[in-house]
Scaffold this motif. Sequence first.
Motif, mmCIF file in Angstrom:
data_model
loop_
_atom_site.group_PDB
_atom_site.id
_atom_site.type_symbol
_atom_site.label_atom_id
_atom_site.label_comp_id
_atom_site.label_asym_id
_atom_site.label_seq_id
_atom_site.Cartn_x
_atom_site.Cartn_y
_atom_site.Cartn_z
ATOM 1 N N CYS A 50 -54.244 0.146 -18.569
ATOM 2 C CA CYS A 50 -55.376 0.451 -17.166
ATOM 3 C C CYS A 50 -55.605 1.316 -16.810
ATOM 4 O O CYS A 50 -55.040 2.067 -16.627
ATOM 5 C CB CYS A 50 -54.689 -1.080 -16.623
ATOM 6 S SG CYS A 50 -55.744 -1.381 -15.046
ATOM 7 N N HIS A 52 -56.117 1.705 -13.828
ATOM 8 C CA HIS A 52 -55.397 1.255 -12.124
ATOM 9 C C HIS A 52 -54.324 2.225 -12.427
ATOM 10 O O HIS A 52 -54.420 3.538 -11.575
ATOM 11 C CB HIS A 52 -55.516 0.433 -11.790
ATOM 12 C CG HIS A 52 -54.722 0.499 -10.509
ATOM 13 N ND1 HIS A 52 -54.129 -0.913 -9.646
ATOM 14 C CD2 HIS A 52 -55.745 1.007 -8.986
ATOM 15 C CE1 HIS A 52 -53.786 -0.842 -8.416
ATOM 16 N NE2 HIS A 52 -54.482 0.697 -8.316
ATOM 17 N N ARG A 53 -53.691 1.857 -12.797
ATOM 18 C CA ARG A 53 -52.086 2.523 -13.030
ATOM 19 C C ARG A 53 -51.077 2.374 -14.338
ATOM 20 O O ARG A 53 -50.249 2.532 -14.433
ATOM 21 C CB ARG A 53 -51.237 1.879 -11.888
ATOM 22 C CG ARG A 53 -51.501 2.321 -10.716
ATOM 23 C CD ARG A 53 -50.353 2.559 -9.492
ATOM 24 N NE ARG A 53 -51.142 2.680 -7.801
ATOM 25 C CZ ARG A 53 -50.359 1.897 -7.290
ATOM 26 N NH1 ARG A 53 -49.195 1.241 -6.971
ATOM 27 N NH2 ARG A 53 -50.316 2.129 -6.025
ATOM 28 N N GLY A 54 -52.751 2.024 -15.359
ATOM 29 C CA GLY A 54 -51.584 2.862 -16.854
ATOM 30 C C GLY A 54 -51.029 1.216 -17.084
ATOM 31 O O GLY A 54 -50.373 1.432 -18.332
ATOM 32 N N MET A 55 -50.749 0.671 -16.528
ATOM 33 C CA MET A 55 -49.860 -0.668 -17.706
ATOM 34 C C MET A 55 -50.824 -1.316 -18.528
ATOM 35 O O MET A 55 -51.848 -0.627 -18.518
ATOM 36 C CB MET A 55 -49.803 -2.477 -15.769
ATOM 37 C CG MET A 55 -49.307 -3.780 -17.460
ATOM 38 S SD MET A 55 -48.239 -2.987 -17.472
ATOM 39 C CE MET A 55 -47.177 -2.844 -15.749
ATOM 40 N N CYS A 69 -56.229 -7.002 -15.810
ATOM 41 C CA CYS A 69 -54.211 -6.198 -15.960
ATOM 42 C C CYS A 69 -53.295 -7.505 -15.248
ATOM 43 O O CYS A 69 -53.148 -8.022 -13.876
ATOM 44 C CB CYS A 69 -54.620 -6.282 -15.803
ATOM 45 S SG CYS A 69 -53.017 -4.339 -15.193
ATOM 46 N N TYR A 71 -50.648 -6.477 -13.674
ATOM 47 C CA TYR A 71 -50.279 -4.984 -12.594
ATOM 48 C C TYR A 71 -50.651 -5.583 -11.257
ATOM 49 O O TYR A 71 -50.270 -6.505 -10.019
ATOM 50 C CB TYR A 71 -49.535 -4.555 -12.986
ATOM 51 C CG TYR A 71 -48.929 -3.447 -11.573
ATOM 52 C CD1 TYR A 71 -47.955 -4.063 -11.351
ATOM 53 C CD2 TYR A 71 -49.046 -1.969 -11.932
ATOM 54 C CE1 TYR A 71 -47.147 -3.360 -10.917
ATOM 55 C CE2 TYR A 71 -48.010 -1.195 -12.012
ATOM 56 C CZ TYR A 71 -46.784 -1.691 -10.403
ATOM 57 O OH TYR A 71 -46.566 -1.562 -9.915
ATOM 58 N N HIS A 72 -52.176 -5.674 -10.930
ATOM 59 C CA HIS A 72 -53.192 -5.387 -9.796
ATOM 60 C C HIS A 72 -53.789 -6.866 -9.638
ATOM 61 O O HIS A 72 -54.695 -7.182 -9.106
ATOM 62 C CB HIS A 72 -53.317 -4.617 -9.181
ATOM 63 C CG HIS A 72 -51.997 -3.446 -8.749
ATOM 64 N ND1 HIS A 72 -51.810 -2.435 -9.745
ATOM 65 C CD2 HIS A 72 -51.088 -3.553 -8.398
ATOM 66 C CE1 HIS A 72 -50.282 -1.899 -9.602
ATOM 67 N NE2 HIS A 72 -50.307 -2.132 -8.348
ATOM 68 N N GLY A 73 -53.818 -6.893 -11.455
ATOM 69 C CA GLY A 73 -55.627 -8.079 -11.209
ATOM 70 C C GLY A 73 -56.857 -7.586 -11.608
ATOM 71 O O GLY A 73 -58.017 -8.149 -11.771
ATOM 72 N N TRP A 74 -56.706 -6.242 -11.482
ATOM 73 C CA TRP A 74 -58.261 -5.779 -12.028
ATOM 74 C C TRP A 74 -58.764 -6.320 -13.076
ATOM 75 O O TRP A 74 -58.007 -6.366 -14.155
ATOM 76 C CB TRP A 74 -57.956 -3.669 -12.266
ATOM 77 C CG TRP A 74 -57.746 -3.840 -11.242
ATOM 78 C CD1 TRP A 74 -56.690 -4.355 -9.107
ATOM 79 C CD2 TRP A 74 -58.180 -2.101 -10.445
ATOM 80 N NE1 TRP A 74 -57.573 -2.890 -9.070
ATOM 81 C CE2 TRP A 74 -58.128 -2.048 -9.107
ATOM 82 C CE3 TRP A 74 -58.845 -1.072 -11.334
ATOM 83 C CZ2 TRP A 74 -57.927 -0.485 -8.616
ATOM 84 C CZ3 TRP A 74 -59.063 -0.190 -10.900
ATOM 85 C CH2 TRP A 74 -58.484 0.380 -9.701
#
Length: 216
Positions: A50, A52-55, A69, A71-74
Amino acid sequence: MPSDTTGFWTPVALSRDLPAGTAMPARTASGSIALWRSASGRISASADRCPHRGMRLSHGFVRGEALSCIYHGWSYDQAGHCLRIPAHPGLAPPETIRVATYDVEETGSVIWVAMGTPASKPPRLDGLVPLRSLTAFANIAAIEAAAGAKASPDGIVEIDASTGTISLLLSPQDGQTLIHVLLKGDLGPAGAIGASRAAESLRRRAEGLQKKEVAR
Ligand code: FES
């Protein structure tokens, strides 16, 4: 299997292993990717990271025609564009937020992902019925040695089983090999079990040969 200098198709999974509305990880010679199939059945392949933060996006969830994603749903569309950032519902995500994507095709109930720009379409595999996939801790050379046969240009090694000849579609992955077991028609439950055991037996022999090679 590499087929030309501009790119090649990698058989990363069987279609049956990726139902509509799901995501899964897969591997290519270039690294991990995320495979996902939308609710309407369209298949996509992207980098497994991802922006955003690599998930890992292969851990994400499919909603309709987008992958979110975990993690934060992007969420991302099939072209890799970011569609939505839940923490900022009024924000139109900028074009620069994008996941790298790969060309993906399904032929013969096998999912192929393009590495680079192949000059042609993936092999059609007419008449072959996918059974299962298994990973061997052995390289292509060890599998060919165990089978007593060379892989075809399409990456298929044929072996004899009690139920007849079966085809093994090989996909090299960092010293390991993903093996897709393909049957020449529907063999029924007993035939499928026999073919599956034959493939597992070949895997054991190949892994034994690989160990001997490493120990030399
Ligand atoms: S890491 Fe993917 S949305 Fe935050």
